[in-house]
Scaffold this motif. Structure first.
Motif, short mmCIF file in Angstrom:
data_model
loop_
_atom_site.label_atom_id
_atom_site.label_comp_id
_atom_site.label_asym_id
_atom_site.label_seq_id
_atom_site.Cartn_x
_atom_site.Cartn_y
_atom_site.Cartn_z
N SER A 52 51.19 72.11 49.11
CA SER A 52 52.16 72.50 51.07
C SER A 52 52.65 73.78 50.82
CB SER A 52 53.91 71.01 50.81
OG SER A 52 54.20 71.44 49.88
N THR A 72 50.90 71.33 55.44
CA THR A 72 51.08 70.50 54.38
C THR A 72 49.67 69.66 54.71
OG1 THR A 72 51.74 68.88 56.22
CG2 THR A 72 53.41 69.74 54.66
N LEU A 73 48.73 69.15 53.66
CA LEU A 73 47.41 69.02 53.27
C LEU A 73 47.90 67.42 52.54
CD1 LEU A 73 45.22 71.66 52.62
CD2 LEU A 73 45.61 71.00 54.30
N GLU A 74 47.35 66.34 52.73
CA GLU A 74 47.19 64.86 51.93
C GLU A 74 46.64 65.57 50.46
OE1 GLU A 74 46.37 61.48 53.90
OE2 GLU A 74 47.89 62.15 55.70
N LEU A 76 42.71 67.42 48.72
CA LEU A 76 42.11 67.95 48.42
C LEU A 76 41.04 68.25 46.89
CD1 LEU A 76 41.24 70.80 49.48
CD2 LEU A 76 42.15 72.33 48.40
N TYR A 82 41.09 75.62 51.93
CA TYR A 82 41.69 75.08 52.86
C TYR A 82 41.67 76.54 52.98
CZ TYR A 82 44.60 73.73 56.60
OH TYR A 82 44.99 72.98 58.46
N HIS A 107 52.49 71.04 44.66
CA HIS A 107 50.41 70.04 44.57
C HIS A 107 50.96 68.46 43.43
CE1 HIS A 107 48.84 72.85 41.98
NE2 HIS A 107 48.74 71.34 40.38
#
Length: 301
Positions: A52, A72-74, A76, A82, A107
């Motif tokens: 995030s 936000t990314l669930e 990677l 990204y 993270h």
């Protein structure tokens, strides 16, 4: 991405091989928009989860971020990357000067790609300079000195650093006795942000010779309409030295002055502008006759 011409970049190499690159505008005008670009790469060999980025808005009251103040990314995966842009709407009443936006990053590293570890946090300060007016710069290029009875180039470049501008006029006001080959007024319907526009004309100096050096002022006036419909004007005055011509002078078009005679760049050295062709032939015939008389005189002796 924010264009390189008006952007700065922050790079961070964080735990687990996570590399972050943040590109932000060097300056933003009040009431205008700026863009922050965020790129994150997982160069480690373990996956990362719950990534995030959150921007604190308290540094600039009234600041609006679009589409959100948080990314936000669930997940990677290893080798993944990204990127996303966040638009900043600067309020019209924002205080001028340098402000620091706090970007909070976090993270979760997945050890051996199986076991999540405690969250990792990192704060990044992004400096933003807020200024009152957009920057429109004028750059004039011309010789340091000029001489009589010749032509010299003058090039004017206009750059709008912050905004698109319309109804643009570039006017050159020369000093007395100076003429131009080309236009002294150039108009453009639009000049895009960070896309410089250049115009070129030729200065024609007076035929009459000068005995001393003195400066000639040229005034450059740029008028335009800004992105909120206001008519603006910027100006610049540049000076060039008008000096006596030396015995030998090269001109910008490839010609050459030798004393009071001019050899044009588009003809052979035998064609001298300013001397009648008949006079040249007469001199050649006279020279030939004198040579013949000398040879005859020698034979009699």
């Amino acid at each position: 991405m924010v264009p390189d011409i008006d952007a700065e970049t922050i790079t961070r190499n964080l735990e687990g091989g996570m590399d972050i690159q943040i590109t932000y505008p060097e300056e933003i005008v009040v009431g205008r928009e700026g863009v922050i670009s965020i790129l994150v790469k997982n160069n480690g060999w373990e996956n990362k989860e719950n990534i995030s980025f959150g921007i604190s808005l308290s540094a600039i009251p009234g600041l609006i971020t679009e589409p959100s103040d948080k990314i936000t990314l669930e997940k990677l995966a290893q080798g993944g990357s990204y990127g996303e842009n966040i638009s900043l709407q600067i309020p019209s009443d924002a205080s001028l000067g340098v402000h620091y936006l706090n970007l909070k990053y976090s993270h979760v590293l997945v050890a051996n790609n199986e076991t999540p570890k405690p969250p990792f946090f990192h704060d990044i300060a992004i400096p933003l300079t807020i200024k009152k007016d957009p920057s429109v710069t004028i750059h004039t290029k011309m010789p340091e000195s000029i001489f009589s009875n010749a032509e010299f180039p003058i090039e004017i470049e206009v750059l709008s650093k912050d905004i698109d501008i319309t109804n643009v006029g570039i006017k050159i006001i020369p000093p007395k006795d100076i003429e131009f080959r080309g236009e002294t007024l150039h108009t453009f319907s639009n000049i895009q942000k960070n896309m410089p526009i250049a115009v070129t004309s030729q200065i024609i100096t007076p035929v009459k010779e000068v005995n001393t050096e003195y400066k000639l002022p040229f005034q450059i006036i740029v008028t335009y309409t800004d992105d909120i419909g206001l008519d603006k004007e910027d100006s610049q005055t540049v000076s060039v030295v008008l000096r006596p011509r030396t015995f030998m002078e090269l001109t910008t078009d490839g010609g050459i002055w030798i004393g009071s005679f001019f050899i044009a760049p588009y003809v052979s050295l035998g064609t001298i502008i300013g001397i009648p062709a008949g006079a040249i032939i007469s001199l050649l015939i006279r020279k030939k006759q004198n040579s013949s008389k000398k040879r005859t005189k020698k034979k009699k002796l």
